[in-house]
Scaffold this motif. Sequence first.
Motif, PDB file in Angstrom:
ATOM      1  N   SER A  99      -2.771  -3.936   0.338  1.00 23.44           N
ATOM      2  CA  SER A  99      -3.014  -2.514  -0.716  1.00 23.44           C
ATOM      3  C   SER A  99      -3.986  -1.890   0.022  1.00 23.44           C
ATOM      4  N   ASN A 100      -5.266  -2.082   0.487  1.00 26.91           N
ATOM      5  CA  ASN A 100      -6.163  -1.035   0.964  1.00 26.91           C
ATOM      6  C   ASN A 100      -6.821  -1.302   2.171  1.00 26.91           C
TER       7      ASN A 100
ATOM      8  N   GLY B   5      -7.632   1.914   3.641  1.00 29.14           N
ATOM      9  CA  GLY B   5      -8.803   2.351   3.136  1.00 29.14           C
ATOM     10  C   GLY B   5     -10.040   1.576   3.794  1.00 29.14           C
TER      11      GLY B   5
ATOM     12  N   SER C 138     -11.663  -3.355  -2.526  1.00 22.70           N
ATOM     13  CA  SER C 138     -11.620  -1.836  -2.978  1.00 22.70           C
ATOM     14  C   SER C 138     -12.498  -0.971  -1.914  1.00 22.70           C
ATOM     15  N   LEU C 139     -12.489   0.242  -2.044  1.00 24.00           N
ATOM     16  CA  LEU C 139     -13.227   1.208  -1.201  1.00 24.00           C
ATOM     17  C   LEU C 139     -14.915   0.914  -1.443  1.00 24.00           C
TER      18      LEU C 139
ATOM     19  N   SER D 273       0.848  -1.203  -0.045  1.00 19.00           N
ATOM     20  CA  SER D 273       0.026   0.133   0.101  1.00 19.00           C
ATOM     21  C   SER D 273       0.736   1.257  -0.044  1.00 19.00           C
TER      22      SER D 273
ATOM     23  N   MET E  76      -8.631   2.917  -4.050  1.00 21.77           N
ATOM     24  CA  MET E  76      -7.878   2.389  -2.597  1.00 21.77           C
ATOM     25  C   MET E  76      -7.403   3.757  -2.039  1.00 21.77           C
ATOM     26  N   GLU E  77      -6.861   3.486  -0.651  1.00 19.26           N
ATOM     27  CA  GLU E  77      -6.240   4.194  -0.093  1.00 19.26           C
ATOM     28  C   GLU E  77      -4.991   3.622   0.288  1.00 19.26           C
ATOM     29  N   ASP E  78      -3.845   4.600   0.197  1.00 19.86           N
ATOM     30  CA  ASP E  78      -2.470   4.166   0.407  1.00 19.86           C
ATOM     31  C   ASP E  78      -2.061   4.444   1.958  1.00 19.86           C
TER      32      ASP E  78
END
Length: 764
Positions: free
Chosen positions: A411-412, A415, A161-162, A59, A532-534
């Motif tokens: 990765s997310n 998020g 994903s978000l 991420s 996504m949020e990093d």
Amino acid sequence: MQKDSVEDAKFEEYTQPAGGWGSAAAVASILAKEHVLIDGARILRKQNKPDGFACVSCSWAKPADPHLFEFCENGAKATAWEITSRRVEPGFFDKHTVTDLESWTDHELESIGRLTAPMRYDAATDKYVPVEWQQAFDDIGAELRSLDPKSAVFYASGRASLETSYMYQLMARMYGNNNLPDSSNMCHESTSVALPKTIGVGVGTVRLDDFEKSDCMLFFGHNTGTNAPRMLHPLQEARKRGVPIITFNPLRERGLERFANPQSPLEMLTPKQTQISTQYVQLRLGGDTAAVMGMAKWIIETDDGAARTGGRRLVDTAFIEQHTSGFQAFAEAARASNWDEIERESGVSRGELEAAARTYANAKAAMILYGMGLTQHREGVRNVQMLTNLLLLCGNIGKPGAGICAIRGHSNVQGQRTVGITEKPELAPLDKLESQFRFTAPRDKGLNTVEACEGILDGKVRAFVMLGGNFVRAVPDHHRIEPAWKKMRLTVQVLTKLNRSAIIHGRKSYLLPCLGRIEIDKQASGPQAVTMEDSTGCMHGSKGMADPASRHLLSEPAIVAGIAKATLPPNPSVDWDAWVGDYALIRDAIAETFPDIFHDFNARMWTPGGFARPLGARERVWKTENKRANFITPDGFDADPDMKSSGPDVLRLMTTRGDSQFNTTVYSLDDRFRGVFGTRRVLMMNQADIDRLGLAAGQIVSARTDAHDGFERQVDKLRVEPFDIPAGCAFGYYPELNPLIPLWHHAKESKVPAAKSVPIRIVA
């Protein structure tokens, strides 16, 4: 397919830097192995680009002005693993019973390729058999409706994903519970508990541009060269400016020692490389709090002397007076601390700690970066709070180039929490969700990962739905969890490949294969994108580039919607079908729920470098109970005060990833940076401990947990090898050594499994 042969494995010192030709060769090898050499090279050019897709593994931040190749070695492996040409068609299960597949390793299960159609477990034949999508949804919905909602768990991995995560948490709450554990419970929950109390936010405060403004960086408990290699680019640039980088880690990890940039022709064609760490402090496992207290003690006492003589002050007294609380108590504790105890518990000399403190205290803007080496301890929360104590001491929160950086893994995973995946109802906007979607949200606390496992063991958890991940393999106490898992009434897994959680199943089990993030996702309104949020709190758009592995796959939002429609009573305020047809509508709903973060979501999602969530601590706005940043004085230095094991034959064990691995996904049995080739069944020890315990390099042994709780935890057939690790400590690979971790051995407050400090004895 590699076979693990512990007896025939090779151990050879790897002398090259991180990156360089070794990295280039590894990328080419994985693309060839997965038969995607040409397609993979094309797709990789779009990885982590503003108009491309977000890496499915780490991420780390995505720059607004990316490199030509904005991917790392492990990111390329994750991409090749997902877009592989290998397929697991339904006919595969005609040839293999599930009992047969239980003997396969993690690497063997995933390496056979992508699942292509939904499957259900047939108890009569002990095989997975094909099932139509709607039939699967109807069956799952009927089972969930028949259960007490409190007995079902909805787990989420950091892959989703978000958009999917938001739908998933809404479905769980409309079903009737807050049982929303996620992979954060296993890694950085200690961060999410510690930081709100100290600086008022649950995430790190560092952004990518801070690396250009910092003049000192401290790393704690993170293997950057394997777990976030793209970060090595800004670290290399910092070193070229002369910025000191001090690393605190029990293992000498190559990526934090030296780096050769694979994108630099000069460094690829010459021996040129960059020394990353200017000081490398090899502390004892769990010695972080003691080490940081040693640094704080030197800074405070040196500042005391400067105050008396009129010299230059090291402590930022103006910042402390204006912005903080609790300094006096912390300063008194630091002055009263004993150097003998600090050296004993940290495993580091006073001279080393004073040198590190001097470098840090003389910096104008310093940042601290850390990973799970700090959070996965019994005192993980305290460890993180000690880092903020050190930063607050010199005013290094809320100014350019300074701050705290929690380096997230998946990765997310950060998020997901941002859009409501949490078992803690006080952290979710339940009032807003109720008014937005016209339902009554549950208000009681849900189950986190450890509590979900406890519920599985005592039979209170009857159904387990997994949105990605490999929960069975990721959690501690395998030998207790796996038999109990099979007694559950229902297990459902949304996945791309087979893994241990698909094989260790409930009485009714469904495998629901989904599109991967890298694949083109066509819905009613056309090709879709997700977000996504990093790790730095920036949101990024991501769109698929590859053809789907099968025409029978559904997207994650479509699968969540299918389960929701089959499980929940109709609600005119939620149009699941419309959301699946156009993900922009999901983003509109997210923006309505979280306007401060996601206003104008659809318009901002393709912002180069991502759009940032507001973080009060960056502006020195402290959203704590007392509206100030808080020093929190530790109650001691002992890393594991509840573990009573002692004696010369007890070692302190940590588990870790290998070079060719992401979480429970193992791409290869080799770990070239540590010189391990062909096996993961190793126990790496200090040579003095090997000699002292009467062992020999290459000897096959068992490791047994010294927990004294009535349960025997043992892993057999481990090969002893010498390694540069502090005496009294040892390490081996995750998840192979997870059976040695007691479920109850977790961080106080956060309940993160304490995988980095487990007392073991060696059975020869």
